[in-house]
Enzyme design. Sequence first.
Site, short mmCIF file in Angstrom:
data_model
loop_
_atom_site.label_atom_id
_atom_site.label_comp_id
_atom_site.label_asym_id
_atom_site.label_seq_id
_atom_site.Cartn_x
_atom_site.Cartn_y
_atom_site.Cartn_z
N ILE A 32 -0.94 8.26 22.74
CA ILE A 32 -1.12 7.23 23.75
C ILE A 32 -2.27 7.55 24.69
O ILE A 32 -2.74 6.69 25.43
CB ILE A 32 0.17 6.96 24.54
CG1 ILE A 32 0.55 8.15 25.41
CG2 ILE A 32 1.31 6.65 23.59
CD1 ILE A 32 1.72 7.88 26.34
N GLU A 33 -2.72 8.79 24.67
CA GLU A 33 -3.84 9.17 25.52
C GLU A 33 -5.18 8.80 24.87
O GLU A 33 -6.05 8.22 25.51
CB GLU A 33 -3.82 10.67 25.79
CG GLU A 33 -2.77 11.11 26.79
CD GLU A 33 -3.08 10.63 28.19
OE1 GLU A 33 -4.25 10.34 28.48
OE2 GLU A 33 -2.15 10.53 29.00
N SER A 34 -5.35 9.18 23.61
CA SER A 34 -6.66 9.07 22.98
C SER A 34 -6.63 8.45 21.60
O SER A 34 -7.67 8.27 20.99
CB SER A 34 -7.29 10.46 22.86
OG SER A 34 -6.51 11.26 21.99
#
Length: 378
Positions: free
Chosen positions: A153-155
């Site tokens: 979900i970050e990158s």
Amino acid sequence: MNWKRYIVSFLIAMGATCGVHAQHQMVIDNRGKTVDVMIPAADGTMVGYVDVDYSDAKFYNSGMQMGFNSTPSSSIADADNGMEVIDRKMRNLSNVMMLTCNEEVKRYIDRYTKAGRQSTCYLLGRARYYNPFFEKALRSYGLPLELKYLPVIESGLNPNATSRVGAAGLWQFMTTTGKQYDLQIDSYIDERRDPEKSSYAAARMLSDLYNRFGDWTLALAAYNCGPGRVSNAIAKAGGGADFWAVYQYLPKETRGYVPAFIAASYVMNYYGDYDITPLSTGLPNSCDTIIVEKDVTLARVAGVLGMNVDDLKVLNPQYRQGFIRAFASNGAAKLRLPSEMIEKFRCYKDQIYQNDTATEDPDMTIAAANTSQQEALH
């Protein structure tokens, strides 16, 4: 880290803050198949490109038995996947983290398994390569392995992902935070993009946040928006044992962050229930590292080893100019290679190092200077 996850499309419904707009990513897998990858946020807005992580062989093989379908089979995707069933399955995923299903979480699950299912297939394929980095770092700090879903979900598991505000890498560190956790960032190297070093930095940061808040959902919220905002939310709520207790007092984008993480954890374990299959990618099955003894370019290494230089850059995204300085300030430099290339590098290292450090590419030097100037402005 409020900036970090929006650049990923896969899980974030918080796309408004990140500023990554809808885009298509063409991906070519090991078998030459071209796939147009795109994923929507839970609010229905199409937001960028993504990836997924999971390295467990049982997980990977269970989906492969089913075969890929561009649309879910109604007998599989719609059967036994109601809220109560999902919640029961979700509670079995972790003995440490409280993972529960509600309408917010279900919205994300629907996006990952319906409109975004093709991207999910691609993300699952990349998981086999990146998860070992995450798991090793998390184990070293005694943290729950479920946290390996955070880079999704970050990158979107893209080590070259960069947000509008400058967060970079798989774990989306800002420059100041990265340096705080001992990541080297200069004109030649950006360890925020190094899968191994950034994972250890992230594990250390997550450990610090958990020690502060004593709850993983609050620690995750703090990773997204910062510990100060979470502390303020707890104060406004008159105290709060977990994320849901302070939900209404958190920034809007953070309210979607933890549900997105929970949904990712569920889909990465139960994707087979939705007739989703991991898609093969161009990443190698296994890699190893070797110490670089002299300054050298990635182009030189690739040329001698008979590799595609772009493939080498994918494995070593931390080298910003395609140039490895052997004695960086953080110690000896490392080069990541497919396992079968390690011995070949040792055999041909004299040829690799020969005359490659006498002069630098003028364009590379100019680019490095420009990067330094840009960093100074920030």
